[in-house]
Design a protein around this motif. Structure first.
Motif, mmCIF file in Angstrom:
data_model
loop_
_atom_site.group_PDB
_atom_site.id
_atom_site.type_symbol
_atom_site.label_atom_id
_atom_site.label_comp_id
_atom_site.label_asym_id
_atom_site.label_seq_id
_atom_site.Cartn_x
_atom_site.Cartn_y
_atom_site.Cartn_z
ATOM 1 N N TYR A 194 0.834 -1.209 0.000
ATOM 2 C CA TYR A 194 0.000 0.000 0.000
ATOM 3 C C TYR A 194 0.863 1.252 0.000
ATOM 4 N N LEU A 195 1.889 1.291 0.854
ATOM 5 C CA LEU A 195 2.724 2.489 0.960
ATOM 6 C C LEU A 195 3.499 2.750 -0.319
ATOM 7 N N ARG A 196 3.985 1.693 -0.941
ATOM 8 C CA ARG A 196 4.734 1.879 -2.180
ATOM 9 C C ARG A 196 3.841 2.369 -3.316
ATOM 10 N N GLN A 197 2.564 1.972 -3.306
ATOM 11 C CA GLN A 197 1.679 2.320 -4.408
ATOM 12 C C GLN A 197 0.967 3.658 -4.190
ATOM 13 N N HIS A 198 0.528 3.926 -2.938
ATOM 14 C CA HIS A 198 -0.300 5.114 -2.701
ATOM 15 C C HIS A 198 0.361 6.142 -1.780
ATOM 16 N N GLY A 199 1.246 5.734 -0.906
ATOM 17 C CA GLY A 199 1.787 6.658 0.079
ATOM 18 C C GLY A 199 1.152 6.426 1.439
ATOM 19 N N ARG A 200 1.366 7.379 2.346
ATOM 20 C CA ARG A 200 0.888 7.250 3.717
ATOM 21 C C ARG A 200 -0.463 7.939 3.883
ATOM 22 N N PRO A 201 -1.504 7.210 4.321
ATOM 23 C CA PRO A 201 -2.789 7.853 4.601
ATOM 24 C C PRO A 201 -2.760 8.541 5.960
ATOM 25 N N VAL A 202 -3.857 9.196 6.282
ATOM 26 C CA VAL A 202 -3.941 9.864 7.582
ATOM 27 C C VAL A 202 -4.153 8.850 8.697
ATOM 28 N N ALA A 203 -5.085 7.906 8.498
ATOM 29 C CA ALA A 203 -5.406 6.957 9.566
ATOM 30 C C ALA A 203 -5.964 5.684 8.960
ATOM 31 N N PHE A 204 -5.765 4.585 9.699
ATOM 32 C CA PHE A 204 -6.387 3.298 9.391
ATOM 33 C C PHE A 204 -7.486 3.037 10.415
ATOM 34 N N TYR A 205 -8.547 2.359 9.973
ATOM 35 C CA TYR A 205 -9.703 2.053 10.830
ATOM 36 C C TYR A 205 -9.875 0.537 10.835
ATOM 37 N N SER A 206 -9.751 -0.076 12.025
ATOM 38 C CA SER A 206 -9.749 -1.533 12.117
ATOM 39 C C SER A 206 -10.656 -1.970 13.256
ATOM 40 N N ASP A 207 -10.743 -3.286 13.454
ATOM 41 C CA ASP A 207 -11.446 -3.823 14.612
ATOM 42 C C ASP A 207 -10.485 -3.882 15.800
ATOM 43 N N LYS A 208 -10.926 -4.520 16.886
ATOM 44 C CA LYS A 208 -10.120 -4.562 18.109
ATOM 45 C C LYS A 208 -9.296 -5.836 18.193
ATOM 46 N N HIS A 209 -8.781 -6.294 17.057
ATOM 47 C CA HIS A 209 -7.929 -7.475 17.047
ATOM 48 C C HIS A 209 -6.623 -7.170 17.771
ATOM 49 N N SER A 210 -6.020 -8.210 18.364
ATOM 50 C CA SER A 210 -4.787 -8.009 19.134
ATOM 51 C C SER A 210 -3.620 -7.562 18.260
ATOM 52 N N ILE A 211 -3.744 -7.657 16.940
ATOM 53 C CA ILE A 211 -2.691 -7.139 16.059
ATOM 54 C C ILE A 211 -2.640 -5.619 16.119
ATOM 55 N N PHE A 212 -3.802 -4.981 16.300
ATOM 56 C CA PHE A 212 -3.875 -3.521 16.234
ATOM 57 C C PHE A 212 -3.919 -2.860 17.609
ATOM 58 N N ARG A 213 -4.338 -3.585 18.628
ATOM 59 C CA ARG A 213 -4.643 -2.941 19.902
ATOM 60 C C ARG A 213 -4.188 -3.821 21.054
ATOM 61 N N VAL A 214 -3.591 -3.189 22.075
ATOM 62 C CA VAL A 214 -3.217 -3.875 23.309
ATOM 63 C C VAL A 214 -4.424 -3.861 24.237
ATOM 64 N N ALA A 215 -4.830 -5.042 24.674
ATOM 65 C CA ALA A 215 -6.039 -5.122 25.502
ATOM 66 C C ALA A 215 -5.860 -4.390 26.826
ATOM 67 N N MET A 225 2.068 -0.820 23.075
ATOM 68 C CA MET A 225 1.503 -0.848 21.730
ATOM 69 C C MET A 225 1.957 -2.121 21.033
ATOM 70 N N THR A 226 1.202 -2.512 20.017
ATOM 71 C CA THR A 226 1.540 -3.707 19.261
ATOM 72 C C THR A 226 2.641 -3.392 18.252
ATOM 73 N N GLN A 227 3.173 -4.443 17.623
ATOM 74 C CA GLN A 227 4.206 -4.238 16.608
ATOM 75 C C GLN A 227 3.645 -3.466 15.414
ATOM 76 N N PHE A 228 2.395 -3.754 15.056
ATOM 77 C CA PHE A 228 1.778 -3.018 13.950
ATOM 78 C C PHE A 228 1.566 -1.555 14.333
ATOM 79 N N GLY A 229 1.131 -1.318 15.573
ATOM 80 C CA GLY A 229 0.971 0.061 16.028
ATOM 81 C C GLY A 229 2.282 0.794 16.117
ATOM 82 N N ARG A 230 3.360 0.092 16.525
ATOM 83 C CA ARG A 230 4.678 0.710 16.572
ATOM 84 C C ARG A 230 5.156 1.112 15.182
ATOM 85 N N ALA A 231 4.912 0.239 14.184
ATOM 86 C CA ALA A 231 5.317 0.561 12.813
ATOM 87 C C ALA A 231 4.547 1.771 12.280
#
Length: 461
Positions: A194-215, A225-231
């Motif tokens: 995504y980043l190589r094709q479009h660039g950086r968006p303002v924000a991503f909107y996801s569910d509360k999966h443990s990949i995106f959010r620390v319980a 924060m998760t590894q995905f959140g850190r990136a």
């Protein structure tokens, strides 16, 4: 006499019986019309001739039912429900009333009573209304992301997961990829494309999966924060988590549409592998966007170019952590011991933390202050899935598939079962009985008496 109430079944009997009395119908014909036996029609005919039409109505009309509930039972049941079972459903409340209080009322009767008294709401009354959220106005302002596990290849291949990135303002499919399961490395791979094709968006909107959010963000251990959140934090991209699936309905509806259209498109092409499906996706995305994409309210594109180019993506989109270096220049990673090669740099790292970089291709780097450190693994064997391993629901299919491949390629490890460590080990010889205190005392006295006896030569003198 006044008005006489009769049912729709009783009114035709008056007309038919009147025809029988006048001789225009026979009893047999009247029985066929009324659906009764001739004998029953004769009985009704005698009653009709003697008492008239009002005598044909049901004799129980206006009388209380024999199956009526006794007075006060309704009030007692509702009082018990209000006191002890206020949050119970009618079915469970009826079971508890019969079990604990001896009130054997049917669940439907209790449901009617509770509804009349405001103690129970039907599913229709309990339904929730989700207010529609307006689209964002510009492209790249909010991108919804989600994974959809499905049998995308039907019976031609195993089930897998499709990661979908869709723009909220335009409903454009920005990026898609088939992966074995939802994991951090899978999202890293799609995010890089995504980043190589479009660039950086303002924000991503996801569910509360443990990949995106620390319980538990306030936990004593961890980085908060998760590894995905850190990136995303390093890329200056915000991650927002929806509180319900309806909140990110744009990507949910897209998943439902893809499970219909994309499955059939791949069936026509005969695609049965993830590699072939990923090669097919760019053309499908272009056709899909041409059919379903919308024009944004404002024409600005909020995508930003990568700040440092694409060179730092390799170090950002990886699993980064810290490990403690022991006295023997060793550290532990994924239950494997790693030995750092001794040098002037590594000798000064004892008692300190070093950074570990795990890349999607399986490589591992150990770094200190940005410098890569040479090492070797003491236990190079891969970690095996154990019965105690904790597996998330969304990764269960991929883990089971890996276990199946492992079982087919390697023989089972048969080990010799030894004694239990806590088993009692006797200290004395089990075949030689232990002497009692009396036996020991007797042997001691016999030895003393032997020492006091005179020698044979002295006895002869």
């Amino acid at each position: 006499m006044g008005w006489v109430l009769m049912s729709e079944r009783e009114l035709p009997r008056i007309e038919v019986l009147s025809c029988v009395v006048e001789g225009r119908l026979s009893v047999a014909r009247a029985a066929d019309l009324l659906g009764l036996s001739p004998r029953q029609v004769q009985r009704l005919l005698r009653t009709f001739q003697v008492e008239g039409a009002p005598a044909l109505r049901h004799k129980a009309r206006g009388r209380p039912s024999n199956n009526r509930t006794l007075p006060g039972v309704r009030d007692l049941a509702l009082a018990l429900v209000r006191e002890s079972y206020a949050d119970f459903g009618p079915t469970l409340a009826a079971e508890k009333l019969a079990e604990r209080h001896g009130l054997s009322e049917s669940r439907e009767t209790l449901r009617k009573w509770m509804a009349e008294d405001g103690l129970w709401l039907s599913c229709w009354q309990r339904r929730q209304f989700h207010q529609p959220r307006l689209r964002r106005e510009r492209l790249g302002e909010l991108v919804q992301i989600d994974g959809s596990e499905h049998r995308w290849f039907e019976e031609r291949g195993p089930a897998c997961t499709l990661l979908v990135f869709i723009d909220d303002a335009t409903s454009r499919l920005m990026q898609m990829r088939f992966v074995p399961s939802e994991s951090t490395f899978s999202y890293f791979e799609v995010l890089e494309g995504y980043l190589r094709q479009h660039g950086r968006p303002v924000a991503f909107y996801s569910d509360k999966h443990s990949i995106f959010r620390v319980a538990k963000a306030d936990a004593a251990s961890g980085h908060g924060m998760t590894q995905f959140g850190r990136a995303l934090a390093e890329l200056n991209i915000e991650i927002l988590c929806a509180n319900s699936s309806q909140a990110k309905g744009r990507v949910e509806r897209a998943n439902r549409r893809l499970q219909d259209r994309l499955v059939k498109e791949m069936r026509l092409k005969g695609i049965s592998t993830m590699e072939a499906a990923n090669a097919f996706l760019p053309g499908f995305i272009a056709r899909h966007n041409g059919r379903f994409a919308r024009v944004p309210a404002r024409s600005e594109d909020l995508h930003r170019p990568l700040a440092d180019g694409v060179d730092r993506l390799r170090d950002i989109l990886c699993w980064r952590d810290q490990r403690y270096v022991g006295q023997q220049l060793t550290l532990t990673y994924e239950r494997n011991r790693i030995l750092l090669e001794e040098s002037e740099v590594t000798r000064g790292l004892v008692g300190q933390y070093v950074q570990t970089y795990a890349f999607p291709d399986g490589r591992l780097e150990v770094r200190s202050q940005g410098m890569s450190l040479p090492y070797r693994a003491i236990d190079p064997d891969q970690q095996r899935v154990t019965p105690e391993a904790i597996t998330e629901n969304k990764r269960l299919s991929a883990v089971l598939f890996a276990i199946q491949e492992m079982q087919e390629t390697s023989a089972p490890n048969v080990t010799t079962v030894g004694k239990q460590r806590t088993r009692y080990q006797p200290q004395s010889n089990p075949h030689k009985p232990r002497k009692s205190w009396m036996d020991g005392r007797g042997a001691q006295r016999a030895a003393e008496a032997t020492l006091e006896l005179p020698a044979p030569d002295q006895a002869a003198e």
